[in-house]
Design a protein around this motif. Structure first.
Motif, PDB file in Angstrom:
ATOM      1  N   LEU A 180       3.176  86.451  65.749  1.00 47.54           N
ATOM      2  CA  LEU A 180       3.586  86.674  64.365  1.00 47.54           C
ATOM      3  C   LEU A 180       3.225  85.492  63.473  1.00 47.54           C
ATOM      4  O   LEU A 180       3.141  85.634  62.256  1.00 47.54           O
ATOM      5  N   GLY A 181       3.074  84.312  64.066  1.00 47.33           N
ATOM      6  CA  GLY A 181       2.828  83.113  63.275  1.00 47.33           C
ATOM      7  C   GLY A 181       4.064  82.657  62.542  1.00 47.33           C
ATOM      8  O   GLY A 181       3.976  82.181  61.409  1.00 47.33           O
ATOM      9  N   LEU A 182       5.229  82.771  63.201  1.00 47.58           N
ATOM     10  CA  LEU A 182       6.499  82.440  62.562  1.00 47.58           C
ATOM     11  C   LEU A 182       7.310  81.497  63.453  1.00 47.58           C
ATOM     12  O   LEU A 182       7.223  81.551  64.682  1.00 47.58           O
ATOM     13  N   TYR A 183       8.089  80.645  62.797  1.00 52.05           N
ATOM     14  CA  TYR A 183       9.023  79.797  63.531  1.00 52.05           C
ATOM     15  C   TYR A 183      10.321  79.728  62.747  1.00 52.05           C
ATOM     16  O   TYR A 183      10.349  79.934  61.522  1.00 52.05           O
ATOM     17  N   GLY A 184      11.427  79.446  63.446  1.00 50.79           N
ATOM     18  CA  GLY A 184      12.697  79.363  62.733  1.00 50.79           C
ATOM     19  C   GLY A 184      13.850  79.123  63.679  1.00 50.79           C
ATOM     20  O   GLY A 184      13.685  78.603  64.783  1.00 50.79           O
ATOM     21  N   ILE A 185      15.027  79.528  63.226  1.00 55.69           N
ATOM     22  CA  ILE A 185      16.263  79.319  63.960  1.00 55.69           C
ATOM     23  C   ILE A 185      17.067  80.616  63.959  1.00 55.69           C
ATOM     24  O   ILE A 185      17.229  81.255  62.911  1.00 55.69           O
ATOM     25  N   ALA A 186      17.574  81.000  65.115  1.00 55.49           N
ATOM     26  CA  ALA A 186      18.530  82.108  65.185  1.00 55.49           C
ATOM     27  C   ALA A 186      19.926  81.522  65.065  1.00 55.49           C
ATOM     28  O   ALA A 186      20.247  80.522  65.719  1.00 55.49           O
ATOM     29  N   ASP A 187      20.761  82.112  64.239  1.00 53.77           N
ATOM     30  CA  ASP A 187      22.136  81.622  64.106  1.00 53.77           C
ATOM     31  C   ASP A 187      22.810  81.553  65.469  1.00 53.77           C
ATOM     32  O   ASP A 187      23.404  80.543  65.841  1.00 53.77           O
ATOM     33  N   VAL A 188      22.719  82.648  66.209  1.00 51.96           N
ATOM     34  CA  VAL A 188      23.342  82.742  67.532  1.00 51.96           C
ATOM     35  C   VAL A 188      22.444  83.570  68.441  1.00 51.96           C
ATOM     36  O   VAL A 188      21.870  84.569  68.007  1.00 51.96           O
TER      37      VAL A 188
END
Length: 228
Positions: free
Chosen positions: A77-85
């Motif tokens: 997807l070409g995406l990075y981030g953070i999952a809350d939980v």
């Protein structure tokens, strides 16, 4: 699955897919032009996430292990981030975990300030998080959950093929616009009143296609009339 693979330098913020789904111009103002303004809704949203975004906090509740502020990445997807939980739930269909007996399935949980939306902006964000987990761990995630602060309860989301395809399509459009450095023109709608960037976007001005010179001239003229 898309054959496109992105490098570290090409990764975009996963959280942006929600902005992009809501309004492509809003996304470009934030992620291409780096503009941002707070309003009541964004401030309340930060407070909601502050309660769960502790990357050093993990807890167990019987057959559920809870991990907060979970780092995510997808090169498809070409995406990075953070999952809350991310919850690990004991299941015979799951995978093994270090230092834990049995098998476990993974499920992302996204915390939201308000209530369920009539569009799919929240859904594509949660689905993208699940797709990151799938790529990172070689697993299948069949569902995720929202916790909406306004209604004080969870809302499950089944991750359909149609929703996954929507996430792929949106991510490709995001990368295309980002590469071009394009900010789409505005289109006014009722949702503009909910946008924290309304003063930056100026949808009425950009929709009409007025030049900056004409815009300034118009307002100088109005000011002169008011001064008598």
């Amino acid at each position: 699955m898309s054959a496109v693979r992105y490098t570290d330098g090409e990764l975009l913020a996963l959280s942006g897919i929600q902005h992009f789904c809501f309004c492509q111009r809003q996304w470009a103002l934030i992620h291409v032009e780096r503009q941002w303004e707070e309003n009541l809704w964004t401030a309340e949203g930060h407070l909601v996430h502050k309660r769960v975004d502790d990357p050093f906090f993990t807890e167990s509740r019987g057959d559920i292990i809870i991990s907060r502020a979970f780092p995510l990445v997808s090169y498809a997807l070409g995406l990075y981030g953070i999952a809350d939980v991310v919850e690990y739930i004991r299941s015979e269909d799951g995978v093994s975990l270090p230092d834990h007996e049995g098998l476990w399935v993974m499920r992302p949980v996204e915390y939201k300030r308000g209530k369920p939306k009539i569009d799919e902006r929240d859904e594509v964000q949660l689905c993208a998080q699940a797709m990151c987990l799938e790529e990172m761990f070689g697993i299948y995630v069949d569902r995720g959950d929202f916790y909406y602060n306004e209604i004080r309860r969870r809302v499950p989301l089944q991750l359909s093929d149609a929703l996954r395809n929507r996430v792929y399509a949106l991510s490709e459009e995001m990368h295309d616009l980002f590469k071009k450095g394009v900010t789409p023109p505005a289109g006014t709608s009722r949702k503009c009143n909910l946008c924290s960037l309304q003063n930056v976007c100026m949808p009425k001005l950009t929709k009409k296609g007025l030049s900056v010179r004409k815009y300034v001239r118009k307002h100088v003229k109005e000011a002169c009339v008011e001064d008598g």
